[in-house]
Design a protein around this motif. Structure first.
Motif, PDB file in Angstrom:
ATOM      1  N   LEU A 315       0.839  -1.327  -0.497  1.00  0.00           N
ATOM      2  CA  LEU A 315      -0.339  -0.161   0.070  1.00  0.00           C
ATOM      3  C   LEU A 315       1.273   1.093  -0.539  1.00  0.00           C
ATOM      4  CD1 LEU A 315      -2.978  -0.707   2.574  1.00  0.00           C
ATOM      5  CD2 LEU A 315      -2.614  -0.398  -0.294  1.00  0.00           C
ATOM      6  N   GLU A 316       1.999   0.998   0.956  1.00  0.00           N
ATOM      7  CA  GLU A 316       3.221   2.142   0.517  1.00  0.00           C
ATOM      8  C   GLU A 316       3.499   2.651  -0.774  1.00  0.00           C
ATOM      9  OE1 GLU A 316       5.296   1.424   3.889  1.00  0.00           O
ATOM     10  OE2 GLU A 316       3.108   1.489   5.400  1.00  0.00           O
ATOM     11  N   LYS A 317       4.572   1.426  -1.185  1.00  0.00           N
ATOM     12  CA  LYS A 317       4.729   1.871  -2.614  1.00  0.00           C
ATOM     13  C   LYS A 317       3.491   1.675  -3.497  1.00  0.00           C
ATOM     14  CE  LYS A 317       6.286  -1.914  -5.565  1.00  0.00           C
ATOM     15  NZ  LYS A 317       6.734  -3.223  -5.523  1.00  0.00           N
ATOM     16  N   LEU A 318       2.479   1.548  -3.658  1.00  0.00           N
ATOM     17  CA  LEU A 318       1.593   1.825  -3.924  1.00  0.00           C
ATOM     18  C   LEU A 318       1.050   3.629  -3.880  1.00  0.00           C
ATOM     19  CD1 LEU A 318      -0.975  -1.018  -4.357  1.00  0.00           C
ATOM     20  CD2 LEU A 318       0.645  -0.147  -6.392  1.00  0.00           C
ATOM     21  N   ASP A 319       0.854   4.380  -2.402  1.00  0.00           N
ATOM     22  CA  ASP A 319       0.861   5.218  -2.258  1.00  0.00           C
ATOM     23  C   ASP A 319       1.855   6.306  -3.259  1.00  0.00           C
ATOM     24  OD1 ASP A 319      -0.271   7.210  -1.174  1.00  0.00           O
ATOM     25  OD2 ASP A 319       0.987   7.305   0.258  1.00  0.00           O
ATOM     26  N   GLY A 320       3.181   5.736  -2.698  1.00  0.00           N
ATOM     27  CA  GLY A 320       3.878   6.872  -3.019  1.00  0.00           C
ATOM     28  C   GLY A 320       4.216   6.719  -4.577  1.00  0.00           C
ATOM     29  N   MET A 321       3.780   5.657  -6.036  1.00  0.00           N
ATOM     30  CA  MET A 321       3.107   5.736  -6.965  1.00  0.00           C
ATOM     31  C   MET A 321       2.424   6.970  -6.908  1.00  0.00           C
ATOM     32  SD  MET A 321       3.055   2.300  -8.896  1.00  0.00           S
ATOM     33  CE  MET A 321       3.671   0.280  -8.591  1.00  0.00           C
TER      34      MET A 321
END
Ligand SMILES: Cc1cc2nc3c(=O)[nH]c(=O)nc-3n(C[C@H](O)[C@H](O)[C@H](O)COP(=O)(O)O)c2cc1C
Length: 329
Positions: A315-321
């Motif tokens: 989720l954090e990775k996707l949020d970063g994207m």
């Protein structure tokens, strides 16, 4: 984190359910799942009579104070007569928190379960059965895709399509099963509209699962191509380990074998012996395609915590994207 309509309905910490596993889902495995924050489910048909099932439910209550379920598989029994009434009586008497039904409509049982405050989750392999389960008053529906271990139904529709289709058309919580074995599958199911997930195959390769070590090792080494679907000819499709017994069953079906002839290979008692003795070729053993995603035998707690932590990282990775895009990177 990951509080959903399902965690609220069942009173559990994480929206992760361990599906019924014939011969394997004992209190030992199911209590580990409930203790780790999910919902552990005991398979009632693994216990030959009233007393042994009652004893197992009581053993479960000694092992965990958390919510748990009992699976009542109502597929046409291939070896013995229908035990639904006998098992229902014990479930009502013991007031188990949750019952997971599968195989046919639980309509005749629903009022009795509700009158004891027991939650009913019905497991189905198709969107039309899911809708029917909602209409008769099930508290939640589990939808299993074609990838799943056990019974994928006759429609051959995969989880990627079934989950959003069912989530769109139902008002009650939807649990996604079939093909889920890690954090990516868990989060994908939630993204597709599910309120939680159900896993079967992943929980076989755990320390607490009572399968013979040889069976668990096979689950760790196997690839996603090592399962096959048999029993279509008797409209009881089953996804199982690709082994000598399954190949023999398929070839008998192709030659038009009768149910009686097939039973010489597919009988449940043979599966029980194979799972406890580690015989990988001589009997039918249910297994899903996600077996190819399992690389280690872990404790149930590790499996569940890795899913929750892994899903948070994704989720954090996707949020970063999304943020990078917003900033025009
Ligand atoms: C070894 C094994 C035994 C199973 N036994 C049952 C059972 O007795 N009753 C049932 O409703 N489902 C049974 N299932 C199906 C699971 O509860 C669950 O629906 C399925 O495994 C989910 O798909 P997955 O294997 O991709 O996780 C079994 C699955 C496996 C792998």
């Amino acid at each position: 984190m990951f509080e959903t309509r399902l965690t609220k309905l069942l009173g559990i910490k994480y929206p992760i359910i361990q599906g019924g596993l014939q011969w394997l889902a004992t209190a030992q495995l199911a209590s580990a799942v409930s203790e780790a924050g999910g919902l552990g489910i005991i398979s009632s048909l693994s216990f030959p009579d009233r007393n042994s099932l009652r004893k197992e439910i009581r053993r479960m209550r000694e092992m965990t104070k958390k919510p748990f379920g009992v699976n009542l598989s109502m597929l046409p029994e291939l070896t013995k007569g229908d035990r639904t009434e006998e098992i229902l009586e014990i479930l009502l008497d013991e007031k188990v928190p949750v019952v997971e039904t599968s195989g046919r409509s639980p309509e005749p049982l629903i009022q009795k379960l509700k009158s004891e405050g027991i939650k009913l989750i019905h497991k189905v392999p198709s969107a039309r059965f899911a809708k029917k389960a909602e209409s008769i008053g099930a508290d939640a529906v589990t939808i299993v895709g074609f990838e799943c271990g056990g019974h994928p139904g006759m429609d051959d529709v995969t989880s990627l399509v079934l989950i959003p289709s069912v989530a769109n058309s139902l008002h009650i919580p939807v649990i996604a099963g079939g093909g889920i074995a890690d954090a990516r599958g868990f989060l994908a199911a939630l993204a597709l509209g599910a309120d939680g997930v159900l896993m079967g195959t992943r929980f076989v390769a755990t320390q607490e699962c009572p399968a013979h070590p040889k069976i668990k090792e096979w689950f760790v080494k196997a690839r996603e191509t090592d399962t096959m679907v048999i029993q279509r000819s008797i409209r009881n499709a089953a996804r199982v380990i690709k082994n000598k017994a399954a190949e023999k069953t398929l070839s008998m079906e192709e030659k038009g074998a009768s149910l009686e002839e097939l039973l010489t290979v597919i009988s449940g008692q043979m599966g029980q012996k194979a799972l406890s003795e580690g015989d990988l070729e001589g009997a039918i053993i249910a297994c899903g395609q996600c077996v190819g995603l399992i690389h280690e035998i872990k404790s149930v707690k590790e499996v569940i915590e890795e899913i929750i932590q892994g899903a948070q990282s994704i989720l954090e990775k996707l949020d970063g994207m999304v943020k990078e895009k917003d900033q025009g990177v």
